[in-house]
Motif scaffolding. Structure first.
Motif, short mmCIF file in Angstrom:
data_model
loop_
_atom_site.label_atom_id
_atom_site.label_comp_id
_atom_site.label_asym_id
_atom_site.label_seq_id
_atom_site.Cartn_x
_atom_site.Cartn_y
_atom_site.Cartn_z
N ALA A 75 0.81 -1.22 0.00
CA ALA A 75 0.00 0.00 0.00
C ALA A 75 0.84 1.27 0.00
O ALA A 75 0.33 2.36 -0.30
CB ALA A 75 -0.94 0.00 1.21
N LEU A 76 2.13 1.15 0.31
CA LEU A 76 3.03 2.29 0.35
C LEU A 76 3.97 2.30 -0.86
O LEU A 76 4.99 2.98 -0.86
CB LEU A 76 3.85 2.29 1.64
N GLY A 77 3.61 1.56 -1.91
CA GLY A 77 4.43 1.54 -3.11
C GLY A 77 5.79 0.91 -2.93
O GLY A 77 6.73 1.24 -3.66
N GLY A 78 5.90 0.01 -1.96
CA GLY A 78 7.18 -0.65 -1.71
C GLY A 78 7.97 -0.04 -0.57
O GLY A 78 9.00 -0.60 -0.16
N LEU A 117 0.02 3.68 7.87
CA LEU A 117 -0.96 2.67 7.48
C LEU A 117 -2.28 2.82 8.24
O LEU A 117 -3.17 1.98 8.10
CB LEU A 117 -0.40 1.26 7.73
N GLU A 118 -2.41 3.88 9.00
CA GLU A 118 -3.64 4.09 9.77
C GLU A 118 -4.83 4.23 8.80
O GLU A 118 -4.81 5.03 7.86
CB GLU A 118 -3.52 5.35 10.63
N GLY A 119 -5.84 3.40 9.00
CA GLY A 119 -7.02 3.44 8.16
C GLY A 119 -6.86 2.72 6.83
O GLY A 119 -7.79 2.71 6.01
N ALA A 125 2.52 -7.09 2.90
CA ALA A 125 3.91 -6.63 2.95
C ALA A 125 4.83 -7.83 2.87
O ALA A 125 4.38 -8.98 2.98
CB ALA A 125 4.17 -5.85 4.23
N ALA A 126 6.09 -7.57 2.69
CA ALA A 126 7.07 -8.66 2.64
C ALA A 126 8.42 -8.16 3.11
O ALA A 126 8.81 -7.01 2.84
CB ALA A 126 7.19 -9.22 1.22
#
Length: 210
Positions: A75-78, A117-119, A125-126
């Motif tokens: 979700a954070l583009g890596g 990552l709130e909400g 993830a990895a």
């Protein structure tokens, strides 16, 4: 054969020593030889690992191995990616001791990750690891191995083992966070274990070790 580890992280040294126990190499940390840490200016794990391995090899005049690893969140583009170890600013009141500094940095990194990552519903993830070994600083044929360990980011820390983001990455197949796993289980399944398995095969096939 002596293989210099391009890291001063004591926990990483112990983990890799266990993973390479069956290979006839003496794995020693570069810090024990007075070698400073290398710059890591690149945006990919493989480029940074190669830069660190060549730096250590040049300084020690022999073979070296480097690991560049981190957490990649879908979700954070890596991100945090290659800046995983220094994702958050270092706390102003952090102690001067190396291990205390690492613990303070880990805690700050985990807080920042949870904030970002709130909400967010997608928690995939990895942990990823790239290992690079060189026979000497100018080795034209570095050995490169990759490992990836998929999981999910929890809403709060669970477990007090390991280091870094271990208390936040939940492994569905094992039903625990990385920080809750026994060392033997972690060494059997982790991203670094998977990269190390590839590297052991490469050391055998290309360098005729083991």
């Amino acid at each position: 054969m002596r293989l210099v580890l391009a890291s001063n992280n004591a926990k990483k040294l112990r983990e890799l020593q266990a993973l390479f126990a069956a290979v006839p190499v003496e794995l020693v940390a570069q810090g024990s030889l007075g070698i400073a840490e290398a710059e890591e200016p690149h945006i990919t794990f493989v480029e940074n690992a190669l830069a660190k391995a060549r730096h250590a090899a040049a300084a020690c005049g022999g073979a070296a191995i480097a690991d560049d690893s981190g957490l990649c969140v879908d979700a954070l583009g890596g991100a945090p990616g290659v800046v995983s170890a220094h994702y958050a600013p270092m706390p102003a009141d952090a102690a001067d001791d190396r291990e205390a500094l690492r613990a303070a940095q880990d805690a700050a990194n985990n807080r920042l990750l949870l904030q970002r990552l709130e909400g967010v519903a997608d928690r995939r993830a990895a942990f990823v690891s790239t290992l690079v070994a060189v026979r000497h600083a100018a080795d034209p044929e570095p050995l490169i191995a990759f490992g990836r360990w998929d999981g999910q980011i929890l809403q709060a820390l669970q477990g007090d083992g390991g280091f870094g983001y271990d208390p936040l990455l939940f492994i569905p197949d094992l039903g625990l966070t990385v920080a809750q796993l026994p060392a033997a289980t972690k060494n059997a399944h982790s991203h670094r274990a998977r990269a190390a398995a590839q590297m052991r095969a490469l050391l055998h096939a290309q360098w005729h070790l083991g």
